[in-house]
Design a protein around this motif. Structure first.
Motif, PDB file in Angstrom:
ATOM      1  N   VAL A 103     -14.819   7.482   8.452  1.00 43.98           N
ATOM      2  CA  VAL A 103     -15.265   8.119   9.686  1.00 43.98           C
ATOM      3  C   VAL A 103     -16.065   7.110  10.505  1.00 43.98           C
ATOM      4  N   PRO A 104     -15.651   6.838  11.736  1.00 41.36           N
ATOM      5  CA  PRO A 104     -16.437   5.914  12.566  1.00 41.36           C
ATOM      6  C   PRO A 104     -17.865   6.409  12.739  1.00 41.36           C
ATOM      7  N   LEU A 105     -18.796   5.503  12.800  1.00 38.25           N
ATOM      8  CA  LEU A 105     -20.224   5.747  13.032  1.00 38.25           C
ATOM      9  C   LEU A 105     -20.973   6.234  11.794  1.00 38.25           C
ATOM     10  N   LEU A 106     -20.281   6.494  10.673  1.00 39.34           N
ATOM     11  CA  LEU A 106     -20.982   6.881   9.444  1.00 39.34           C
ATOM     12  C   LEU A 106     -21.199   5.637   8.593  1.00 39.34           C
ATOM     13  N   ASP A 107     -22.462   5.213   8.477  1.00 41.73           N
ATOM     14  CA  ASP A 107     -22.789   4.066   7.643  1.00 41.73           C
ATOM     15  C   ASP A 107     -23.059   4.528   6.221  1.00 41.73           C
ATOM     16  N   ILE A 108     -23.167   3.585   5.290  1.00 44.21           N
ATOM     17  CA  ILE A 108     -23.286   3.918   3.872  1.00 44.21           C
ATOM     18  C   ILE A 108     -24.593   4.631   3.568  1.00 44.21           C
ATOM     19  N   GLU A 109     -25.681   4.292   4.302  1.00 49.23           N
ATOM     20  CA  GLU A 109     -26.957   4.966   4.057  1.00 49.23           C
ATOM     21  C   GLU A 109     -26.874   6.444   4.434  1.00 49.23           C
ATOM     22  N   THR A 110     -26.222   6.730   5.553  1.00 45.67           N
ATOM     23  CA  THR A 110     -26.072   8.126   5.973  1.00 45.67           C
ATOM     24  C   THR A 110     -25.191   8.891   5.008  1.00 45.67           C
ATOM     25  N   ILE A 111     -24.123   8.257   4.537  1.00 44.56           N
ATOM     26  CA  ILE A 111     -23.222   8.912   3.588  1.00 44.56           C
ATOM     27  C   ILE A 111     -23.960   9.246   2.297  1.00 44.56           C
ATOM     28  N   LEU A 112     -24.803   8.353   1.825  1.00 49.83           N
ATOM     29  CA  LEU A 112     -25.567   8.615   0.603  1.00 49.83           C
ATOM     30  C   LEU A 112     -26.529   9.785   0.791  1.00 49.83           C
ATOM     31  N   LYS A 113     -27.074   9.944   2.009  1.00 47.06           N
ATOM     32  CA  LYS A 113     -27.981  11.060   2.261  1.00 47.06           C
ATOM     33  C   LYS A 113     -27.252  12.397   2.295  1.00 47.06           C
ATOM     34  N   ILE A 114     -26.071  12.401   2.913  1.00 50.68           N
ATOM     35  CA  ILE A 114     -25.379  13.669   3.112  1.00 50.68           C
ATOM     36  C   ILE A 114     -24.501  14.050   1.927  1.00 50.68           C
ATOM     37  N   ALA A 115     -24.134  13.089   1.083  1.00 48.78           N
ATOM     38  CA  ALA A 115     -23.195  13.353  -0.009  1.00 48.78           C
ATOM     39  C   ALA A 115     -23.620  14.496  -0.931  1.00 48.78           C
ATOM     40  N   PRO A 116     -24.894  14.617  -1.313  1.00 49.49           N
ATOM     41  CA  PRO A 116     -25.259  15.726  -2.204  1.00 49.49           C
ATOM     42  C   PRO A 116     -25.158  17.102  -1.552  1.00 49.49           C
ATOM     43  N   LEU A 117     -25.046  17.154  -0.225  1.00 51.67           N
ATOM     44  CA  LEU A 117     -25.048  18.428   0.483  1.00 51.67           C
ATOM     45  C   LEU A 117     -23.654  18.907   0.862  1.00 51.67           C
TER      46      LEU A 117
END
Length: 683
Positions: A103-117
């Motif tokens: 997904v454009p604009l999704l960096d790895i730090e953001t993905i790690l934050k949202i992944a558990p949710l």
């Protein structure tokens, strides 16, 4: 080809995340600090935190999730939400959570934050599943019992207490909950609570059905044109919460951009134990056309209130009560004395990036409301019936998101809030919000962004910003200017004020976080002089936070924090401080968390709020004040995948005091010890 890409994403994700599966990398404490960083505001943090933990236990399906549900997470920016929805529309359903990297604009730090949710569910696994099979295979099903007690007995439990003030029940606090749910499908459950001093009895005439507080709900979603149906206790959140707002407004805090916009998520089950803010009845959302939904609800609930006789010897409501405590004669006489009937109709139109709607709400009480006269409440609501109409418009265009709501109390005042979220660059986000609430606008179920706890008698403009130098270093802040055209509680003159916050955070590694935060608030307040004119003066409070969180090895975490404050008022300055050390360790099936804190404050204006670890679904935010020491130990034992146990002990000592509390809550010693036990069974 898409399968090949997915395999590449998996490999990249594993290598980037150091082979940690993302669902285990979640820290609700850090999430709470981000969302509720300024924790001395008049908000129901227990309800907010419970909603957050419910999300952690019930991840959202990425192939079904809507934009408003993503906004509710308070993690993704408007640009990122739009980018994700466009990716899903163009490429179809996601095959795995790892596909978020595409997904454009999704960096790895953001993905790690949202992944558990979030999650990606295999559609073939439940395509033909019956309801009961879905309950067993997908549902988040649990039963929980919690027991609490203060080891020292308050004076209300002692034999010396007079018959009026004496508590009728035991000093135990008991809490039960059952829930079975799957996001986007169904939810059913009940919550029961007995506060210390309350009785467990059965009296239909007094509306006692065992526990003092009992809540039930049943919800189904996405059944053809029926998008949502809730029966029992529920809450509503529409537009920006000016007219219809539940427990979703997070106020001003460390997250300076995303928290100023409310999520338009409609009707949700009510599972909290706050006995003042829920709706009780039935509500439904129906799809009229592919772009138009209609929501209607009716609620009839009994509220706690103080009844008095007016000049004509008729019974009127002089004030509403929200403590939820019914322990002695004065509190029991206020229990469920007023019938509150609430009905609303909301028509929503959605087309691509446009979301607009019209709203109507009517609230009716079975007796007149006639407030006790004070200088500041001359424009408070009076009468039996209150009607509001309103409209809202939200739209998103590329990197700009506009949101707004306008409401009017019929034959009374108006309320307006409007704002913009702007992604100025890949590193800079900006939020601007304006609000204007008339002194005679009334809304009994609101949670709009405001300095006051109610949407009344306030004008203001908020500017928030967040700048990321890189993925390790960030700077954020806000400035809020506000004024109160009419008198307010503890401020008997029209006044103005301001508030600003600046936060610098640095995370050199995944296990280390450092931050420095400063906040200043300036507001007028009565001087306390006993004169006819009620003179006021400007009070200025400054808070400082310094924090360090770090992990030692894999299973040991430490948190060190220092908080300081200074309050200037009437040419006098008072101060306060708290120093605390937390340590958390995982030892097999046992997790231990301990805290030691020392506090020294000159007065209650300098009280220090710090989140404390608590048992699951419990929120602890004690106000540290006076000269005191605080110790806390929390033990969590996961017996197996079905059974978990918690034990918590907290002790506060005030060496310079001889007693703690006041009135029937007085403890005639300088030590207060609390114990808490919780058992959860999942199935």
């Amino acid at each position: 080809m898409r399968i090949v890409h997915l395999l590449v994403y998996v490999c990249l994700f594993i290598s980037t995340a150091a082979q940690d599966f993302p669902r285990t990398d979640i820290d609700p404490i850090r999430l709470a600090d981000d969302l509720y960083g300024v924790q001395d505001q008049d908000l129901n943090y227990e309800e907010l935190y419970e909603n957050l933990l419910q999300l952690l236990s019930r991840p959202l399906d990425l192939n079904k999730v809507a934009a408003e549900e993503l906004r509710f997470l308070k993690i993704l920016s408007e640009e990122q939400i739009t980018s994700f929805l466009e990716y899903r529309d163009n490429n179809g359903k996601l095959l795995s959570i790892y596909e978020l990297q595409a997904v454009p604009l999704l960096d790895i730090e953001t993905i790690l934050k949202i992944a558990p949710l979030v999650k990606v569910k295999d559609p073939a696994s439940t395509l033909d599943a019956s309801f009961w099979n879905r309950v067993k295979s997908e549902g988040d099903n649990y039963f929980m019992i919690r027991y609490e007690r203060t080891l020292q007995s308050p004076s209300g439990f002692t034999a010396e207490a007079d018959s009026v003030q004496k508590f009728r029940g035991s000093p135990d606090k008991v809490y039960l909950r059952f829930r079975s749910s799957t996001p986007g499908d169904y939810s059913a459950g009940f919550t029961a609570e007995k506060d210390p001093g309350e009785t467990i009895s059965w009296s239909q005439r007094r509306h006692y059905y065992g526990f003092d507080y009992l809540s039930l709900h049943f919800q189904i979603q996405n059944k053809g044109r029926l998008k949502n149906l809730v029966v029992g206790d529920f809450q509503s959140q529409f537009a920006q919460g000016v007219m219809l707002g539940g427990a979703f407004g997070t106020g001003k805090g460390s997250e300076t951009i995303l928290t100023c916009r409310r999520s338009n998520i409609g009707l949700m089950p009510y599972t909290s134990v706050n006995e003042a803010g829920y709706l009780r009845g039935v509500g439904a959302t129906v799809e009229l056309t592919p772009n138009v939904d209609m929501t209607a609800f009716y609620s009839r609930a009994k509220r706690d209130a103080n009844l008095e006789a007016d000049t004509l010897s008729e019974t009127v409501v002089s004030s509403f009560q929200s403590s939820g405590l019914h322990r002695n004669v004065p509190e029991l006489t206020k229990r469920k004395t007023v019938v509150d009937q609430n009905a609303a109709l909301v028509v929503q139109y959605k087309l691509r990036q446009i979301d607009a709607g019209l709203m109507y709400n009517i609230v009716n009480f079975n007796v007149d409301v006639e407030r006790r006269r004070t200088p500041y409440n001359q424009f408070a609501f009076e009468g039996k019936t209150q009607q509001n109409v309103g409209a809202y418009v939200n739209c998103t265009f590329q990197n700009v998101a506009f949101f707004s709501e306008f409401a009017r109390s019929l034959k009374k005042g108006t309320a307006l809030t409007a704002g913009i979220l702007l992604g100025a660059s890949t590193k800079l986000d900006i939020a601007v919000l304006y609000r204007n609430f008339s002194r005679n606008f009334y809304s009994f179920y609101s949670n709009a962004f405001a300095e006051n706890s109610i949407t009344q008698n306030e004008k203001g403009i908020y500017w928030g910003w967040k700048y990321r130098f890189n993925h390790r270093l960030g700077l954020s802040g806000y400035v809020d200017f506000f004024d109160f055209p009419w008198l307010k509680y503890r401020g008997y003159s029209p006044s103005d004020g301001h508030e600003w916050l600046l936060r610098c955070s640095y995370q050199p590694t995944k296990k280390v976080l450092m931050f420095v935060q400063v906040r200043e608030e300036s507001r007028h307040r009565n001087t306390g002089e006993n004169t006819i004119t009620f003179p006021t003066n400007q009070g200025q409070k400054v808070n400082y936070w310094i924090g360090l969180e770090y992990g030692l090895r894999q299973k040991l975490k430490m948190k060190t924090r220092a908080q300081f404050s200074r309050y200037k008022f009437n040419a006098q300055t008072s101060r306060g401080m708290t120093l605390l050390q937390d340590i958390s360790a995982n030892i097999g099936k046992i997790q231990l968390t301990a805290r030691y804190a020392i506090t020294d404050t000159d007065d209650y204006d300098n009280r220090q709020y710090v989140y404390e670890n608590d048992v699951w679904l419990a929120y602890s935010m004690p106000a540290y004040s006076g000269v005191s020491t605080r110790r806390m130990l929390l033990i969590e034992y996961k017996v197996n995948r079905f059974l978990s146990l918690w034990l918590r002990f907290a002790s506060t000592r005030f060496p310079d005091e001889e007693k703690i509390g006041s009135g029937p809550d007085t403890i005639n010693t300088n030590i207060k010890n609390d114990v808490k036990f919780q058992l959860r069974i999942t199935f």
